[in-house]
Design an enzyme around this catalytic site. Structure first.
Site, PDB file in Angstrom:
ATOM      1  N   ARG A  18       0.828  -1.218   0.000  1.00  0.00           N
ATOM      2  CA  ARG A  18       0.000   0.000   0.000  1.00  0.00           C
ATOM      3  C   ARG A  18       0.859   1.263   0.000  1.00  0.00           C
ATOM      4  O   ARG A  18       0.569   2.221  -0.715  1.00  0.00           O
ATOM      5  CB  ARG A  18      -0.944   0.013   1.202  1.00  0.00           C
ATOM      6  CG  ARG A  18      -2.025  -1.049   1.136  1.00  0.00           C
ATOM      7  CD  ARG A  18      -2.845  -1.089   2.396  1.00  0.00           C
ATOM      8  NE  ARG A  18      -1.982  -1.404   3.529  1.00  0.00           N
ATOM      9  CZ  ARG A  18      -2.221  -1.043   4.783  1.00  0.00           C
ATOM     10  NH1 ARG A  18      -3.289  -0.341   5.087  1.00  0.00           N
ATOM     11  NH2 ARG A  18      -1.392  -1.387   5.750  1.00  0.00           N
ATOM     12  N   ASN A  37      -6.254  -2.605   2.383  1.00  0.00           N
ATOM     13  CA  ASN A  37      -6.273  -4.065   2.439  1.00  0.00           C
ATOM     14  C   ASN A  37      -7.710  -4.549   2.573  1.00  0.00           C
ATOM     15  O   ASN A  37      -8.531  -3.915   3.234  1.00  0.00           O
ATOM     16  CB  ASN A  37      -5.494  -4.581   3.653  1.00  0.00           C
ATOM     17  CG  ASN A  37      -3.996  -4.438   3.496  1.00  0.00           C
ATOM     18  OD1 ASN A  37      -3.464  -4.322   2.404  1.00  0.00           O
ATOM     19  ND2 ASN A  37      -3.295  -4.461   4.605  1.00  0.00           N
TER      20      ASN A  37
END
Length: 93
Positions: A18, A37
């Site tokens: 990320r 996520n």
């Protein structure tokens, strides 16, 4: 304005994926969105840009895996239908 929704599968959680996506967006420039996520082990990315070329480059780099430890085995890319973002943030779930 182009908007896309991507779902990345593979080794994409617990490997800095990320944060690498956020860094990549800043590096390319003119890419705004969110990344988070999912409970099933995938990662969702919403991205928008005024530049089709930059957004295509962003998608291409995501497919390659933006972090050294990540391995994207599949990237589902669809047109997005969300309000455009003006920054890029990692969402914590």
């Amino acid at each position: 304005m182009r908007k896309v929704r991507m779902i990345a599968s593979g080794r994409v959680q617990g490997v800095g994926f990320r944060w690498s996506v956020q860094f990549l967006a800043a590096e390319i420039g003119d890419i705004y969105g969110r990344v988070w996520n999912n409970e099933d082990g995938t990662v969702t990315i919403l991205a928008n840009s005024d530049s089709s070329e930059k957004l295509s480059q962003f998608i291409h780099e995501i497919r390659k895996g933006p972090s050294r430890a990540a391995k994207v085995s599949y990237l589902d890319v669809t047109l997005g239908s969300f309000e455009p973002f003006t920054d890029f943030q990692v969402k914590h779930m």
